[in-house]
Design a protein around this motif. Structure first.
Motif, PDB file in Angstrom:
ATOM      1  N   VAL A   1      -2.351   4.184  -4.079  1.00  0.00           N
ATOM      2  CA  VAL A   1      -1.074   4.252  -3.773  1.00  0.00           C
ATOM      3  C   VAL A   1      -1.332   6.120  -4.195  1.00  0.00           C
ATOM      4  O   VAL A   1      -2.519   6.173  -5.004  1.00  0.00           O
ATOM      5  CB  VAL A   1      -0.322   4.130  -4.342  1.00  0.00           C
ATOM      6  CG1 VAL A   1       1.359   3.140  -4.113  1.00  0.00           C
ATOM      7  CG2 VAL A   1      -0.728   3.851  -6.598  1.00  0.00           C
ATOM      8  N   THR A   2      -0.644   7.118  -3.946  1.00  0.00           N
ATOM      9  CA  THR A   2      -1.145   8.565  -5.004  1.00  0.00           C
ATOM     10  C   THR A   2       0.409   8.593  -5.998  1.00  0.00           C
ATOM     11  O   THR A   2       1.288   8.193  -6.026  1.00  0.00           O
ATOM     12  CB  THR A   2      -0.652   9.100  -3.512  1.00  0.00           C
ATOM     13  OG1 THR A   2       0.300   9.515  -2.915  1.00  0.00           O
ATOM     14  CG2 THR A   2      -1.807   9.770  -2.460  1.00  0.00           C
ATOM     15  N   ALA A   3       0.408  10.195  -5.835  1.00  0.00           N
ATOM     16  CA  ALA A   3       1.018  10.171  -7.783  1.00  0.00           C
ATOM     17  C   ALA A   3       2.180   9.853  -7.318  1.00  0.00           C
ATOM     18  O   ALA A   3       3.314  10.135  -7.487  1.00  0.00           O
ATOM     19  CB  ALA A   3       0.132  11.675  -8.130  1.00  0.00           C
ATOM     20  N   GLU A   4       2.747  10.744  -5.250  1.00  0.00           N
ATOM     21  CA  GLU A   4       4.184  10.726  -5.500  1.00  0.00           C
ATOM     22  C   GLU A   4       4.689   9.199  -5.180  1.00  0.00           C
ATOM     23  O   GLU A   4       5.980   9.016  -6.001  1.00  0.00           O
ATOM     24  CB  GLU A   4       4.290  11.106  -3.473  1.00  0.00           C
ATOM     25  CG  GLU A   4       3.498  12.406  -4.328  1.00  0.00           C
ATOM     26  CD  GLU A   4       2.763  13.082  -4.275  1.00  0.00           C
ATOM     27  OE1 GLU A   4       1.579  12.408  -3.521  1.00  0.00           O
ATOM     28  OE2 GLU A   4       1.239  14.338  -4.860  1.00  0.00           O
ATOM     29  N   HIS A   5       3.990   8.523  -4.686  1.00  0.00           N
ATOM     30  CA  HIS A   5       4.016   6.916  -4.832  1.00  0.00           C
ATOM     31  C   HIS A   5       4.366   6.473  -6.105  1.00  0.00           C
ATOM     32  O   HIS A   5       5.801   5.763  -6.122  1.00  0.00           O
ATOM     33  CB  HIS A   5       3.419   6.364  -4.231  1.00  0.00           C
ATOM     34  CG  HIS A   5       2.861   6.145  -2.617  1.00  0.00           C
ATOM     35  ND1 HIS A   5       1.366   6.664  -2.050  1.00  0.00           N
ATOM     36  CD2 HIS A   5       3.733   7.090  -1.385  1.00  0.00           C
ATOM     37  CE1 HIS A   5       1.427   6.906  -0.790  1.00  0.00           C
ATOM     38  NE2 HIS A   5       2.837   6.998  -0.718  1.00  0.00           N
ATOM     39  N   LYS A   6       3.173   7.102  -7.103  1.00  0.00           N
ATOM     40  CA  LYS A   6       4.162   6.112  -8.535  1.00  0.00           C
ATOM     41  C   LYS A   6       5.277   6.865  -9.009  1.00  0.00           C
ATOM     42  O   LYS A   6       6.385   5.945  -9.707  1.00  0.00           O
ATOM     43  CB  LYS A   6       3.384   6.899  -9.785  1.00  0.00           C
ATOM     44  CG  LYS A   6       2.252   6.424  -9.044  1.00  0.00           C
ATOM     45  CD  LYS A   6       0.983   6.452 -10.668  1.00  0.00           C
ATOM     46  CE  LYS A   6      -0.191   5.873 -10.944  1.00  0.00           C
ATOM     47  NZ  LYS A   6      -1.177   6.324 -11.999  1.00  0.00           N
TER      48      LYS A   6
ATOM     49  N   ALA B   1       1.796  13.534 -13.938  1.00  0.00           N
ATOM     50  CA  ALA B   1       2.813  14.121 -14.768  1.00  0.00           C
ATOM     51  C   ALA B   1       3.826  13.751 -14.844  1.00  0.00           C
ATOM     52  O   ALA B   1       4.666  12.899 -15.735  1.00  0.00           O
ATOM     53  CB  ALA B   1       2.555  15.585 -15.128  1.00  0.00           C
ATOM     54  N   PRO B   2       4.833  13.534 -13.576  1.00  0.00           N
ATOM     55  CA  PRO B   2       6.194  13.506 -13.332  1.00  0.00           C
ATOM     56  C   PRO B   2       6.287  11.667 -13.388  1.00  0.00           C
ATOM     57  O   PRO B   2       7.359  12.036 -13.512  1.00  0.00           O
ATOM     58  CB  PRO B   2       6.132  14.147 -11.398  1.00  0.00           C
ATOM     59  CG  PRO B   2       5.270  15.280 -11.026  1.00  0.00           C
ATOM     60  CD  PRO B   2       3.704  14.474 -12.250  1.00  0.00           C
TER      61      PRO B   2
ATOM     62  N   SER C   1       1.079  -1.284   0.204  1.00  0.00           N
ATOM     63  CA  SER C   1       0.030   0.089  -0.375  1.00  0.00           C
ATOM     64  C   SER C   1       0.477   1.481   0.001  1.00  0.00           C
ATOM     65  O   SER C   1       2.202   1.080   0.205  1.00  0.00           O
ATOM     66  CB  SER C   1      -1.017  -0.411   1.082  1.00  0.00           C
ATOM     67  OG  SER C   1      -0.112   0.003   2.038  1.00  0.00           O
ATOM     68  N   GLY C   2      -0.041   2.474  -0.370  1.00  0.00           N
ATOM     69  CA  GLY C   2       0.730   3.519   0.459  1.00  0.00           C
ATOM     70  C   GLY C   2       1.708   3.638   1.477  1.00  0.00           C
ATOM     71  O   GLY C   2       3.257   4.319   1.098  1.00  0.00           O
ATOM     72  N   ALA C   3       1.271   3.790   1.787  1.00  0.00           N
ATOM     73  CA  ALA C   3       1.134   3.358   3.557  1.00  0.00           C
ATOM     74  C   ALA C   3       3.110   2.833   3.475  1.00  0.00           C
ATOM     75  O   ALA C   3       3.925   2.905   4.340  1.00  0.00           O
ATOM     76  CB  ALA C   3       0.425   3.285   4.502  1.00  0.00           C
TER      77      ALA C   3
END
Ligand code: ATP
Length: 897
Positions: free
Chosen positions: A628-633, A657-658, A603-605
């Motif tokens: 997960v969020t985009a930062e995790h990606k 996008a990042p 998980s994201g956590a």
């Protein structure tokens, strides 16, 4: 009158009112439009005719004759033309004419190849043109942004590129990224209601949005006030430079190879010339032959043919719903080793249906399919359909589902019900309609919306409640909603939420998710405080009353299972990265064969808890990342890359996008994706389908293969020709091929067969191979050996042919006959080598002898031309062919085969 003057003249006639300083209604009046219904289609068309398209003007492309003239710029071509002049001067007019003709044909072929490649790339550029959501005649439609006109009502969503300058009419939590225009890197908040001072500078115009900026969050509607060169962006942008097509690493490597070959060839050719001169051959003849050989040996057609192969590949990809935005990506595509993909809409169909409703006291199953509002509510314990009106919690839940919602459903012309807006929300509307909950006038009831955001995983609205009160209604992921709840609805009463009930609700949510359902919690709170603003809204999302859960089914795409299996056999790791619940993600992953038996999720956590080194280890054994969020990606992409993998990553939201940019192949969703993500992506998926990614990788592999085949073929043939001349000069034989013959052979092979080879269909077993090592060039060690082998083979048979005709006699007629023989053997052998180049792994028969009819046709045409010039009496002298070959044809055939 040039457009800039026209715009200026227009501005002088009627200076535009300061739009930012007028109220939306006044702006609508001035523009002759409606702030809610937009323009009519007819009026929009008329304005488009008057105003021209919404485009920033570009420098026109260089005229086509220049591209043609460029073909003659090659040093070798110039030397060849000089040689022709020389031949003419010494009286050999036929030779001179033939050389000029061949140079011309070469230039035409080169030009046509380049031109076709440019056009193909331009066509793709048009396909990728941005679109805008606009309201006309009161209905929404997506249009190419260039068709917008002043007066159009546009709809803006997070991630949209603002298509023109526009005055806001409505705005909910709108923030815009204006760096491109004002240099301000922070997003700026916008509002529709304000009326600013006329002197407000551009950077402070909170009531306006401008072309070239991007919606960071929130949503809005706005009236277009200026398009194209009349926008603020148009004012500051002078004419845009038309970027030339990018070259790929492959093309650059080939260019470098070409330069090396020029040097090597010139050295060898000089050596051959020197040897011939030393043997007493006439200078003019030696010079002409040397130049011809140099022209033949240098694969000057290579860059054009390779560009054409790549461009043709791009077109085939587009036909398979994968729009590659940059030429270099085609190459990378073929060496992808990891595909990280979203779940919703990519692996699944993205068509949601509410299947379950769970409240404190009821567990219901909902029947019906698709978005048609026909279905019933059944108790899981059995029994007849229940009337929702008799169950206060369920009725309340469906009411929230309907109001805390922006989607609508409607039947299309054929009567099939379609969702407009987010599929999750559309499914909720359908469930409410099935339950007989009245929609009422949603727009009039909803005062305020705190929009959904993938990081918060929830959204809320403030609605008018009976008795003049207001009520906050929320929906979202259970983990997001439940911590904000302090009470629970139970048969119409409000009861405190005990720790046991909290655990029970979480367990219910997990059980629904384990059945592959997407789960949402719905909750509300009667508001007693005063006005809530959007900015302060999130703080009001507290002390909620939890009403219940819904479970939505989003079935996996049928083709996704096969695509996952194809990845596996091709040595590519498929990875699901989703914002959804881990249990839902795992269930879908199992159904698709992405996860086998024991595999778990991360998980994201969990990702947050790992440092980069640990994450690098974890990604290797994780097929499903959830919540997960985009930062995790972004971190996941980087972790894979540190493991030396070539990563493809999909994205749709603004925040993706990042990660999309960081991936080796960033993939944006064409249907559900935002402009920002598309802008950052290397490839846009027109159908948002995972199977299309896998098909694109296969196509990428095939394109790379084909470039290899063309290079192989051209180099082998050229090497063969040089070798023939070199060996003959070394052992002191007469020249086996004349200058004209060399030029002709070069034309025949560089032309049709090379092109046809570049269009070979994908090889069988393409997706059963391991991915190509990313650093591996086109010319691998194996291929280099094969080139040398094929070149030597050609040289050997040509020399054998020559020897058979000549037999060491001094008679010039014997030499002429031997040359003709060598000439024909060379042509035939080269054409047959083309067949040998069709595959590195399979024989021509395994690869399907008739699989590439273009190649067979190219060989037939080239072969007939060859026979014609030898057989036709008037053509013979032109190509230095003494007399007909007669019975020698048998030898030609035998040697060539
Ligand atoms: P992906 O497309 O990456 O597979 P997703 O579409 O499943 O992810 P998001 O759209 O980021 O994920 O949604 C994450 C979670 O937010 C969902 O699991 C759901 O609980 C909640 N959610 C999704 N859409 C809405 C919505 N419209 N309103 C409220 N909550 C939502």
């Amino acid at each position: 009158m040039p457009e800039s003057e026209r715009v200026a003249a227009h501005a002088a006639e009627r200076p535009p009112p300061p739009w930012h300083a007028s109220a939306p209604a006044a702006v609508a009046d001035t523009l002759g439009t409606h702030a809610r219904l937009g323009l009519s289609a007819a009026e929009a068309a008329a304005r488009l005719g008057r105003q021209g398209p919404n485009l920033l003007r570009r420098r026109p492309p260089p005229p086509r004759w220049r591209a043609f003239a460029r073909q003659f710029r090659e040093l070798l071509t110039l030397i060849l033309l000089a040689a022709a002049v020389l031949s003419a001067a010494v009286g050999d007019v036929t030779d001179a004419a033939v050389i000029v003709a061949i140079v011309l044909v070469n230039a035409v072929v080169g030009f046509l190849q380049e031109d076709r490649a440019t056009r193909a790339l331009e066509a793709l550029e048009r396909l990728a043109a941005p679109r805008a959501l606009v309201v006309r005649d009161g209905g929404r439609l997506a249009l190419p942004a260039e068709r917008l006109v002043p007066g159009d009502l546009i709809v803006l969503e997070p991630g949209d590129a603002v298509p023109a300058d526009a005055r806001l009419v409505t705005a909910a939590a709108l923030e815009v990224q204006e760096a491109a225009l004002t240099g301000e890197s922070q997003s700026v908040a916008k509002e529709a209601a304000a009326v600013l001072a006329p002197t407000t500078p551009l950077a402070g115009r909170a009531t306006m949005v401008h072309a070239g900026t991007v919606v960071a969050s929130g949503h809005a509607t706005a009236l277009v006030v200026a398009t194209g060169m009349a926008t603020e962006l148009g004012r500051i942008a002078t004419l845009l430079e038309r970027g030339g097509p990018e070259t790929t690493p492959l093309q650059r490597r080939l260019a470098a190879l070409g330069r090396t070959l020029v040097v090597v060839c010139l050295a060898v050719v000089t050596l051959i010339g020197g040897l011939e001169l030393a043997r007493g051959a006439p200078l003019a003849e030696v010079f002409l032959r040397a130049v011809s050989l140099a022209v033949a040996a240098v694969p000057e057609g290579l860059p054009a043919v390779v560009t054409l192969v790549l461009a043709a590949g791009l077109q085939r990809l587009a036909a398979q719903n994968a729009l590659v935005r940059r030429l270099p990506s085609v190459e990378t595509l073929g060496s992808v080793t990891v595909i990280c993909t979203d779940k919703t809409g990519t692996l699944t169909r993205g068509e949601m249906t509410v299947r379950s409703v769970v409240t404190a006291t009821e567990r219901l199953r909902v029947t019906g399919a698709g978005y048609a509002p026909r279905g019933e509510f059944l108790r899981e314990s059995g029994g007849p359909p229940v009337a929702v009106g008799t169950l206060p919690d369920v009725a309340r839940l469906l009411g929230i589902a309907l109001r805390c919602n922006k989607a609508t459903v409607a039947p299309d012309a054929a009567g099939a019900w379609r969702a407009l807006g987010d599929p999750t929300e559309a499914a909720l509307v359908v469930a409410a309609l099935k339950g007989g909950v009245e929609a009422g006038d949603r727009e009039a009831m909803v005062h305020l919306e705190i929009p959904f955001d993938a990081t918060r995983r929830m959204m809320s609205v403030v609605v008018a409640a009976p008795g003049g009160r207001a009520c906050l209604e929320s929906k979202g992921a259970t983990e997001a909603i439940l911590p904000r709840c302090t009470a629970e609805a139970r048969e119409g009463r409000i009861e405190p939420l005990t720790p046991e009930r909290r655990r029970a609700i979480l367990a219910d949510a997990a059980a629904l998710a384990a059945g592959a359902l997407r789960v949402l919690s719905l909750a509300y709170r009667d508001l007693d405080e005063g006005v809530i603003t959007v900015q302060g809204g999130a703080a009001a999302e507290r002390d909620l009353v939890h009403v219940g859960l819904v479970g939505l089914l989003d079935p996996p795409r049928e083709e996704a299972r096969d695509a996952v299996a194809r990845c596996r056999s091709a040595g590519i790791v498929p990875v699901m990265i989703t914002g959804d619940h881990p249990a839902t993600a795992l269930a879908i992953g199992r159904e698709l064969g992405l996860v086998d038996g024991a595999g778990g999720t991360c998980s994201g956590a969990d990702v947050d808890a790992l440092d980069d080194v640990a994450l690098e280890r974890t990604v290797g054994s994780t097929a499903v990342f959830a919540r997960v969020t985009a930062e995790h990606k972004l971190r996941i992409v980087r972790a894979w890359q540190r493991r030396g993998q070539v990563v493809a990553m999909t994205g749709d939201g603004v925040n993706d996008a990042p990660a999309v940019r960081a991936a080796d192949i960033g993939i944006a969703m064409g249907l559900g994706g935002t402009d920002v993500t598309k802008e950052a992506a290397d490839m846009v998926l027109l159908d948002d389908n995972f199977a299309s990614i896998v098909a694109a990788v296969a196509e990428g592999r095939s394109i790379h293969d084909n470039v290899g085949k063309v290079v192989h073929y051209l180099l082998a043939c050229n090497a063969g020709e040089v070798l023939v001349m070199f060996v003959a000069a070394l052992v002191g034989w007469p020249a086996p091929l004349s200058a004209i013959q060399i030029l002709w052979l070069n034309l025949v092979t560089d032309g049709l067969p090379a092109l046809a080879l570049g269009l070979e269909p994908p090889e069988r077993g393409l997706m059963e191979r391991e991915p190509r090592p990313p650093r591996e060039g086109v010319i691998t060690r194996g291929r280099a050996l094969a080139i040398v082998f094929h070149g030597t083979l050609v040289a050997a048979v040509v020399l054998a042919g020559f020897l058979a005709g000549w037999r060491g006699e001094d008679d010039p007629r014997a030499v002429a006959r031997a040359q003709s023989l060598a000439f024909c053997v060379a042509a035939a052998a080269q054409l047959l080598v083309a067949i040998g180049c069709r595959s590195d792994r399979l024989t021509a028969v395994q690869a399907g002898f008739f699989a590439n009819p273009r190649l067979l046709a190219a060989i037939a045409v080239s072969g007939l031309l060859q026979v014609a010039i030898v057989a036709l009496p008037f053509a013979r002298p032109v190509f230095d062919v003494g007399e007909g070959l007669g019975g020698w044809w048998g030898i030609v055939a035998a040697l060539a085969v």
